[in-house]
Design an enzyme around this catalytic site. Structure first.
Site, mmCIF file in Angstrom:
data_model
loop_
_atom_site.group_PDB
_atom_site.id
_atom_site.type_symbol
_atom_site.label_atom_id
_atom_site.label_comp_id
_atom_site.label_asym_id
_atom_site.label_seq_id
_atom_site.Cartn_x
_atom_site.Cartn_y
_atom_site.Cartn_z
ATOM 1 N N TYR A 198 0.811 -1.143 -0.406
ATOM 2 C CA TYR A 198 0.306 -0.237 -0.220
ATOM 3 C C TYR A 198 1.144 1.537 0.339
ATOM 4 O O TYR A 198 1.762 0.892 0.621
ATOM 5 C CB TYR A 198 -1.415 0.011 1.174
ATOM 6 C CG TYR A 198 -2.097 1.226 1.181
ATOM 7 C CD1 TYR A 198 -2.611 2.053 0.558
ATOM 8 C CD2 TYR A 198 -2.938 1.554 2.599
ATOM 9 C CE1 TYR A 198 -3.084 2.522 0.189
ATOM 10 C CE2 TYR A 198 -3.639 2.088 3.059
ATOM 11 C CZ TYR A 198 -3.860 3.165 1.657
ATOM 12 O OH TYR A 198 -4.807 3.812 1.580
ATOM 13 N N LYS A 232 -1.419 -1.433 -4.239
ATOM 14 C CA LYS A 232 -2.206 0.306 -3.962
ATOM 15 C C LYS A 232 -1.482 0.848 -4.115
ATOM 16 O O LYS A 232 -1.007 1.704 -3.122
ATOM 17 C CB LYS A 232 -3.936 -0.164 -2.969
ATOM 18 C CG LYS A 232 -4.404 0.897 -2.769
ATOM 19 C CD LYS A 232 -5.246 0.845 -2.119
ATOM 20 C CE LYS A 232 -6.305 2.021 -1.580
ATOM 21 N NZ LYS A 232 -7.045 2.282 -0.415
#
Length: 253
Positions: free
Chosen positions: A133, A157
């Site tokens: 992330y 992400k």
């Protein structure tokens, strides 16, 4: 590249709390199920939109279990980041035991050896997919693009909203790439990203899906909706309360 967990838009679901700040796990699950019915292809629980920094570890597990029960037909991912790998390992094991299909893990805010950190998390995941992330300043530290290829993660992400960075991640190959920027839905799909994980999916899920499919008008509508709720404190939950009657309480701010 391994088969991705899902493709297309997913929702970074809000966490609902009552007026005293107590967790509303079942209500959060019901909200997530509404979004899945609208077409969201996966649900991310206990991310930055879900105010993960305020959740106790037992609350995190309770929340995952409630959303998993409410959304049987789609992947459920859970945030399990930590300020060192020991915390991330414990959280990863706990959310997977609670029913998560995969985990979303940001690096520690103060840095460190990313390879060791993600190696430990991958061991704890025991074969379940791990997504890195990248949202420095909000959710941990940075994930350098140059380091991504060597990390034991299925994908990333990227919430930086940097088109050039997104393009580099996709160009690397071998990893699933999910944008976290609602403004880049159409661009990300056109460029060849695997999917998206966006907070705007809480409020305008059908428009997010249409934007991903190339509808420029829908992309503009997503941008307008996002700008409107970001213009006021707690705006996303306030907007959801107006539309769906869900609890507007925030623990953060």
């Amino acid at each position: 590249m391994a088969e991705p967990i899902w493709t297309g838009p997913a929702v970074a679901v809000v966490t609902l709390f009552d007026e005293k700040g107590r967790l509303l796990a079942a209500e959060t699950g019901a909200h997530a199920a509404r979004l899945v019915a609208a077409g969201m292809r996966a649900v991310v629980v206990a991310g930055s939109t879900g105010e993960a920094a305020t959740l106790t570890d037992p609350e995190r597990a309770e929340l995952v279990a409630a959303v998993r029960a409410a959304c049987p037909g789609v992947p459920v991912l859970a945030g399990s980041s930590g300020e060192w790998y020991g915390m991330a390992v414990e959280r990863t094991a706990a959310v997977l035991e609670a029913g998560a299909d995969a985990v979303l893990v940001a690096p520690p805010r103060l840095g460190g050896d990313l390879a060791v950190y993600y190696d430990r998390v991958a061991e704890a995941a025991a074969g379940a997919p791990v997504l890195a992330y990248h949202y420095p300043g909000v959710a941990g530290g940075p994930v350098p693009v140059d380091a991504l290829a060597g990390l034991p993660v299925q994908g990333i992400k990227d919430s930086s909203a940097e088109p050039a960075r997104l393009a580099k991640e996709i160009e690397l190959g071998g990893k699933a790439v999910y944008t976290g920027a609602a403004a880049l839905l159409g661009y990300a799909a056109w460029l060849g990203a695997t999917g998206a994980i966006v907070a705007a999916g809480n409020l305008v899920p059908t428009e997010c899906l249409a934007a991903w499919a190339g509808d420029a008008g829908a992309q503009r509508e997503v941008a307008r909706a996002e700008a409107a709720y970001k213009a006021r404190p707690g705006g996303l939950k306030a907007a959801l309360a107006e539309v769906h009657g869900t609890a507007p309480t925030r623990r953060l701010g």
